[in-house]
Write a protein that holds these residues in place. Structure first.
Motif, short mmCIF file in Angstrom:
data_model
loop_
_atom_site.label_atom_id
_atom_site.label_comp_id
_atom_site.label_asym_id
_atom_site.label_seq_id
_atom_site.Cartn_x
_atom_site.Cartn_y
_atom_site.Cartn_z
N PHE A 184 -7.66 51.66 70.22
CA PHE A 184 -8.21 51.11 68.98
C PHE A 184 -7.32 51.37 67.77
CE2 PHE A 184 -11.91 51.71 71.76
CZ PHE A 184 -12.46 50.44 71.72
N LEU A 185 -6.10 51.88 67.99
CA LEU A 185 -5.25 52.18 66.84
C LEU A 185 -4.91 50.89 66.09
CD1 LEU A 185 -2.04 51.21 67.28
CD2 LEU A 185 -2.04 53.13 68.82
N ASN A 246 -12.70 43.95 68.25
CA ASN A 246 -11.74 43.14 67.49
C ASN A 246 -12.40 41.87 66.95
OD1 ASN A 246 -9.62 44.85 67.53
ND2 ASN A 246 -8.44 43.78 69.08
N LEU A 249 -14.46 42.84 63.91
CA LEU A 249 -13.61 43.15 62.74
C LEU A 249 -13.05 41.87 62.13
CD1 LEU A 249 -11.68 46.26 64.14
CD2 LEU A 249 -13.25 46.25 62.19
N LYS A 289 -11.66 42.91 52.65
CA LYS A 289 -10.65 42.56 51.66
C LYS A 289 -10.20 41.12 51.92
CE LYS A 289 -7.25 44.18 48.74
NZ LYS A 289 -7.55 43.47 47.54
N GLY A 293 -5.48 35.56 55.16
CA GLY A 293 -5.83 35.43 56.59
C GLY A 293 -5.33 36.64 57.35
N PHE A 294 -5.99 36.92 58.45
CA PHE A 294 -5.55 38.06 59.26
C PHE A 294 -4.39 37.65 60.15
CE2 PHE A 294 -9.34 36.40 61.61
CZ PHE A 294 -8.74 36.01 62.79
N GLY A 295 -3.51 38.63 60.40
CA GLY A 295 -2.42 38.43 61.36
C GLY A 295 -2.44 39.56 62.36
N CYS A 298 -3.20 41.18 67.78
CA CYS A 298 -4.44 41.37 68.56
C CYS A 298 -5.59 40.43 68.21
CB CYS A 298 -4.92 42.81 68.41
SG CYS A 298 -3.76 43.98 69.10
N PHE A 299 -5.93 40.32 66.92
CA PHE A 299 -7.19 39.64 66.59
C PHE A 299 -7.28 38.24 67.20
CE2 PHE A 299 -8.37 42.18 62.50
CZ PHE A 299 -8.77 43.24 63.29
N ASP A 302 -7.24 38.25 71.10
CA ASP A 302 -8.42 38.81 71.75
C ASP A 302 -9.65 37.93 71.54
OD1 ASP A 302 -6.74 40.78 72.55
OD2 ASP A 302 -7.45 42.31 71.18
N PHE A 360 2.80 41.50 58.99
CA PHE A 360 1.40 41.03 58.97
C PHE A 360 0.49 41.94 58.17
CE2 PHE A 360 -1.35 43.55 61.81
CZ PHE A 360 -0.44 44.32 62.51
N GLU A 439 0.70 43.39 51.51
CA GLU A 439 0.24 44.28 50.43
C GLU A 439 1.07 45.57 50.36
OE1 GLU A 439 -0.91 43.84 53.35
OE2 GLU A 439 -2.24 45.42 54.08
N ARG A 468 -2.89 38.81 48.41
CA ARG A 468 -3.48 40.07 48.87
C ARG A 468 -4.29 40.78 47.80
NH1 ARG A 468 -3.32 41.00 54.37
NH2 ARG A 468 -1.43 40.07 55.22
O1 LIG Z 1 -10.14 43.77 54.96
C1 LIG Z 1 -9.17 43.38 55.61
C2 LIG Z 1 -8.59 44.11 56.68
C3 LIG Z 1 -7.52 43.57 57.36
N1 LIG Z 1 -7.00 42.37 57.01
C4 LIG Z 1 -5.88 41.80 57.78
O2 LIG Z 1 -6.23 41.81 59.16
C5 LIG Z 1 -5.07 41.96 59.97
C6 LIG Z 1 -5.26 43.08 60.98
O3 LIG Z 1 -5.32 44.31 60.30
P1 LIG Z 1 -5.67 45.68 61.04
O4 LIG Z 1 -6.89 45.50 61.84
O5 LIG Z 1 -5.69 46.73 60.03
O6 LIG Z 1 -4.38 45.91 61.96
P2 LIG Z 1 -4.12 45.76 63.54
O7 LIG Z 1 -2.96 46.62 63.85
O8 LIG Z 1 -4.07 44.33 63.91
O9 LIG Z 1 -5.39 46.45 64.23
C7 LIG Z 1 -6.45 45.71 64.83
O10 LIG Z 1 -6.08 45.30 66.13
C8 LIG Z 1 -5.73 46.40 67.01
C9 LIG Z 1 -5.25 45.79 68.31
O11 LIG Z 1 -6.26 45.47 69.18
C10 LIG Z 1 -6.95 47.28 67.18
O12 LIG Z 1 -6.64 48.36 68.05
C11 LIG Z 1 -7.39 47.80 65.81
O13 LIG Z 1 -8.56 48.61 65.95
C12 LIG Z 1 -7.66 46.62 64.90
O14 LIG Z 1 -7.98 47.07 63.59
C13 LIG Z 1 -3.91 42.21 59.00
O15 LIG Z 1 -3.21 41.00 58.79
C14 LIG Z 1 -4.61 42.64 57.72
O16 LIG Z 1 -3.85 42.35 56.56
C15 LIG Z 1 -7.55 41.64 55.97
O17 LIG Z 1 -7.10 40.54 55.67
N2 LIG Z 1 -8.62 42.16 55.30
#
Ligand SMILES: O=c1ccn([C@@H]2O[C@H](COP(=O)(O)OP(=O)(O)O[C@H]3O[C@H](CO)[C@@H](O)[C@H](O)[C@H]3O)[C@@H](O)[C@H]2O)c(=O)[nH]1
Ligand SMILES: NC(=O)c1ccc[n+]([C@@H]2O[C@H](COP(=O)([O-])OP(=O)(O)OC[C@H]3O[C@@H](n4cnc5c(N)ncnc54)[C@H](O)[C@@H]3O)[C@@H](O)[C@H]2O)c1
Length: 498
Positions: A184-185, A246, A249, A289, A293-295, A298-299, A302, A360, A439, A468
């Motif tokens: 989960f890191l 994931n 989140l 936040k 968009g998220f990058g 994983c997200f 998955d 990302f 950010e 951001r």
């Molecule tokens: O409020 C928020 C939080 C995150 N992000 C974006 O979401 C993406 C993912 O961020 P984050 O989840 O912090 O990083 P990852 O390294 O992708 O970690 C995710 O994916 C991993 C791989 O599965 C899991 O292990 C982690 O628990 C899970 O948080 C990034 O682009 C962030 O900028 C946002 O836009 N808004």
């Protein structure tokens, strides 16, 4: 093979599983395998940890002063253990043979062809590892799925292992127990997350051997993780929990990003909305936040995997529900790109656009699925000149990410259209607009004077598009910039109040 005794049902003499872990092999020296097993080596000096990979360049880098992964705190961990009880090697077979416990931590990308193309996880790396373990192991072992995999992958691994098991030198049949132990890191905070995880999940079969194997892995983590944080479940729950966590989140990010569009249209402020909602203890403040968009690797992968699983189970509505999280993310990225073009008088052709941040998220050099890629590709289509600055992403990686695979001469076209700047100031010189995609603290902490310096070198009107929400828009407006922040609309004065 030892021959069965006369007139008796043949029950092979099984070599029991290791009850204590003395040697760990991790297959896959990537963003997960490297940091995870380096921390195990640090926290368990009595355990020998061998991290192996098919990629010799990656292993060379792990054995050098410049690690292949940038992660705050990682250099220190590796420096303290490497050569003591932590080893990086390309000799996969030796690593497998020596280990009592093997982490399978290889990539599981989305399939790009064949059945499930664009959705299902490509499990061929996991299968290759499983077959390799089955063919070279000479003693019983605990196999741990560290990779993120679809629900019931452990059943396939088990079938492969059981169909290929061999014997020890003294004629005992070797056995394997498979555990699921998803990681989960988050990148950028990996070492902190590994030192102090919210939870460690261990999934096992509900059998005596399954529980014994789970106990052996639990003992490894208990060297630094409080036992109350280690949660043992069934195998399938553990596998599904990783995809579910994931998805949940990412769903929060898509939810707040959808609200950011409403904010921009109404004059509400998404950071105030997020704060107000997060004060409700049932909602909580984290992961709300708004962004471009998220990058990350994983997200998207998955959730697509979850969508595919749901479709395969005939759960069409469930699949559509989760798919919407991805569609909203795509919408957010394209909405932001459109905003840039519209604001710059509907054309950015031949204009210079400075992009600050390409990774990302901050504190990583990883660009997998970075929203900056989507934005820059769309600026390329609009025929803008793009100047990019990122403190950690190597120049060649950025150029590679922006090159369309299979398009003739595109690499040269990218080089003509995209420059990589050594500083934000250089990126912004003569630009019409600054687009903040990551950010990084250095953007958030830039002093007013530094922004003044940037403003002086830009074409006018000078625009800042903050994807951001990191810069102080008021200060920048005072300098003369025209600022658009994601989730913050222009103040609309209602005629009633005017
Ligand atoms: O409020 C928020 C939080 C995150 N992000 C974006 O979401 C993406 C993912 O961020 P984050 O989840 O912090 O990083 P990852 O390294 O992708 O970690 C995710 O994916 C991993 C791989 O599965 C899991 O292990 C982690 O628990 C899970 O948080 C990034 O682009 C962030 O900028 C946002 O836009 N808004
Ligand atoms: N990156 C993250 O933050 C993160 C977090 C949690 C879980 N995960 C999951 O962990 C897994 C690994 O992710 P990653 O980001 O470390 O991937 P990665 O691409 O960085 O690393 C995977 C490594 O496995 C190696 N490999 C592939 N097949 C091999 C084989 N047969 N034998 C030996 N080595 C082999 C590759 O060469 C590569 O170095 C994925 O399933 C991912 O979904 C990733």
């Amino acid at each position: 093979m030892s021959s069965p005794p006369d007139s008796a049902i043949y029950i092979p003499d099984m070599q029991s599983l290791p009850s204590r872990v003395r040697t760990i092999c991790c297959i896959g020296a990537g963003y997960v395998g490297g940091p995870t097993c380096s921390v195990i080596a640090l926290k368990c000096p009595h355990i020998k940890v061998i991290i192996v990979d098919v990629n010799p360049l990656r292993i060379d880098a792990w054995n050098s002063e410049k690690l292949p992964v940038f992660e705050p705190g990682l250099d220190d961990v590796v420096r303290r253990c490497r050569g003591r009880n932590l080893f990086f090697s390309t000799d996969i077979d030796a690593g497998i043979r020596e280990a009592d416990l093997i982490f399978v931590s290889v990539n599981t990308p989305t399939k790009t062809s064949g059945v499930g193309k664009g959705f299902a996880a490509d499990l061929h790396y996991v299968e290759a590892c499983t077959r390799r373990i089955a063919s070279v192991a000479t003693s019983s072992k605990i196999i741990v799925e560290k990779s993120t995999v679809p629900c019931r992958t452990a059943a396939s691994m088990r079938t492969i292992l059981e169909s290929n098991t061999s014997e020890t030198e003294d004629g005992k049949q070797i056995t394997f127990q498979i555990l699921s132990n998803p990681e989960f890191l988050a990148e950028g905070t990996a070492i902190r997350d590994l030192y102090n995880p919210d939870r460690v999940l261990i999934g096992s079969l509900d059998t005596r051997e399954g529980k014994m194997a789970a106990h052996a892995l639990r003992e490894v983590y208990e060297n630094w993780v409080d036992g109350s944080k280690i949660y043992e479940t069934g195998l399938w729950s553990s596998e599904l929990s990783k995809l579910a966590a994931n998805a949940l989140l990412a769903q929060r990010i898509s939810s707040i990003n959808s609200l950011s569009a409403i904010c921009e249209a109404t004059g509400a402020d998404v950071s105030e909305v997020a704060h107000a909602c997060g004060l409700d203890a049932r909602i909580g403040p984290k992961f709300l936040k708004a962004s471009i968009g998220f990058g990350g690797s994983c997200f998207q992968k998955d959730i697509l995997n979850l969508v595919y699983l749901s479709e395969s189970l005939g759960l069409t509505e469930v699949a559509a529900y989760w798919h919407q999280v991805i569609l909203m993310n795509e919408y957010q990225k394209s909405r932001f790109a459109r905003k840039v073009v519209q604001t710059l008088f509907n054309t950015i052709t031949m204009k210079k656009v400075a992009v600050l941040g390409f990774a990302f998220k901050k504190d990583t050099g990883d660009t997998r699925e970075a929203p900056a890629i989507t934005l820059c590709k769309s600026f390329r289509q609009e025929k803008a000149f793009i100047s990019i600055y990122d403190p950690k992403v190597p120049r060649e990686q950025i150029l590679l990410d922006l090159t369309e695979p299979g398009v003739v001469d595109d690499f040269e076209a990218v080089r003509a259209q995209v420059t990589i700047a050594p500083s934000p100031e250089e990126a912004c010189r003569d630009a019409e607009a600054v687009v903040i995609c990551t950010e990084w603290d250095e953007f958030a902490q830039k002093a007013e004077d530094e922004w003044r310096g940037i403003y002086a070198t830009m074409k006018k009107p000078a625009f800042v598009f903050d994807g951001r929400g990191v810069v102080d828009a008021q200060t920048l407006r005072k300098i003369g910039f025209r600022v658009h922040t994601v989730g913050k609309g222009p103040q609309i004065i209602d005629p009633i109040w005017a």
